[in-house]
Enzyme design. Structure first.
Site: not given
Ligand SMILES: [Zn+2]
Length: 427
Positions: A202, A289, A356, A359, A375, A378, A385
């Site tokens: 990243d 990326e 996330c 999840c 998140c 969750c 990063d």
């Molecule tokens: Zn999550």
């Protein structure tokens, strides 16, 4: 050792007699293709099983003996059999669900170009005016001539050296010219990357690069030597504003500033080299990326959308300088990986900062601050990063799972990162 296949294509310079034979050969092959295709299509219609290669060759024998199609006898039999092989293959592909471009083979029209299927240079047999020799061909590169059975030695425009053993030759017409495509094969020692791991990166502002294994690279702006250079430059620029333009002292200071600019550029270049070497030598596959896509969707990227106030204030120019650094860094990674036998994969960066990894819930609210990810679904919390890097890694794995990368087989899964890892390149 790896078998490498290569294709070479040259324009032929046949004599008028040879060209006439090529027209006949191509016509006979087109005839056999269309005849066998019609046979199979009518069987399909009548819900009868398809005829495959060996049955089609049996039919070819019958046609040759018939009075009506006796002209087939004057044509070399191997290209005709090859055409039937290609047709059988085309039918097989047409009913293969894993083939993305599957379709029922089509009739060939005289003079129509090589439209449609068939992968790999020259071996597709998809051109309407073409025929392929699976063997029996020879090449005399010194005399610029190719031996085509039943046609003879044909001159060609020798534009490059043919490497490897000849597997087959395809003669085809495009416009008024005839060409020969030569498919070769040879074994080569491909260098394998010393490392076997996959890592994702990243790229950011507060950290130059965060790796999916949890390690990271500090931005150059935090390095003391670099800070000193920048301080010197700022001071020289302040002093310059007080000097009389074009005076001797002004000139001296201007030269000094130019040298400082150069040293800063060198330091930046050096930093990018160090960072890319460090990553390249330790990982066979590097997932990054796609910066082109990232620049188009900047708003989706948390750290670009919500940069620190200072970065935002300086905006435009500053940001483009950062982008250039990233672009150069990725290019360096690419050629260093190529040298070492590794690879760089680019993935779509959209939502990598908001998803996330635990999840897969996507929300802007997952990003509580510039550096913190939590998140809302969750409760998973991690350095923002690192979350970005983990999401890039997940996308890399998804591409690999669908693709045909041989590297996957030997790749180790990096342990899931943790934010307390130390920087691998820092001041
Ligand atoms: Zn999550």
């Amino acid at each position: 050792m790896t078998v490498i296949r290569k294709a070479f294509k040259f324009r032929l310079n046949p004599t008028p007699e040879q060209a006439q034979k090529m027209v006949e050969f191509a016509g006979a092959n087109r005839f056999v293709w269309n005849k066998a295709l019609a046979l199979n299509l009518s069987r399909l219609e009548n819900k009868q099983p398809l005829l495959w290669y060996f049955e089609l060759v049996y039919w070819l024998g019958l046609w040759k003996q018939s009075e009506e199609y006796g002209f087939l006898k004057s044509v070399h039999s191997q290209p005709l059999q090859q055409t039937l092989k290609d047709l059988a293959r085309a039918f097989k592909d047409a009913f293969d669900k894993t083939q993305p471009l599957k379709r029922i083979p089509r009739f060939k029209k005289k003079g129509a170009g090589g439209a449609g299927g068939g992968a790999g240079g020259g071996a597709s047999g998809s051109s309407s005016d073409s025929f392929r020799y699976p063997q029996g061909c020879k090449l005399d590169e010194k005399a610029n001539r190719a031996y085509l059975p039943k046609i003879g030695w044909v001159k060609y425009r020798n534009s490059r050296q043919v490497i490897g053993d000849i597997r087959n030759m395809t003669v085809s017409r495009k416009g008024e010219h005839w060409y020969v495509s030569i498919q070769t094969e040879y074994e080569a020692q491909l260098s394998a990357h010393p490392a076997t791991s996959i890592v994702a990166i990243d790229l950011g502002v507060s950290r130059f690069a965060t790796l999916s294994d949890g390690s990271y690279i500090e931005p150059l702006s935090t390095f003391n030597s670099f800070k000193q250079l920048q301080a010197k430059l700022a001071m020289a620029q302040r002093r310059l504003s007080k000097k009389v333009r074009f005076s001797a002292n002004w000139q001296k200071l201007t030269n000094k500033i130019a040298r400082l600019h150069e040293r800063i550029a060198n330091a930046r270049h050096d930093f990018l080299h160090k960072a890319s070497t460090l990553i390249s030598k330790n990982h066979a596959m590097v997932v990054v990326e796609d910066l082109k896509v990232r620049n188009m969707t900047k708003s989706a990227k948390g750290d670009m959308a919500n940069p620190g106030r200072q970065v935002k204030a300086k905006s435009g120019l500053n940001r483009s300088i950062l982008d250039q650094g990233w672009g150069m860094f990725v290019r360096m990674l690419e050629y260093k990986q190529a040298w070492l036998g590794g690879e760089v994969m680019k993935v779509n960066p959209q939502h990598t900062s908001q998803t996330c990894p635990c999840c897969h819930h996507v929300s802007k609210d997952n990003r509580t601050t510039q550096s913190r990810f939590k998140c809302v679904a969750c409760g998973y919390a991690e350095n923002a990063d690192l979350v970005g890097a983990l999401n890039v890694l997940a996308r890399g794995h998804r591409v690999l799972a669908c693709g045909v990368e041989t590297l996957v087989l030997t790749m180790k899964q990096e342990p899931l990162g943790s934010s307390d890892t130390r920087p691998i390149l820092a001041a």
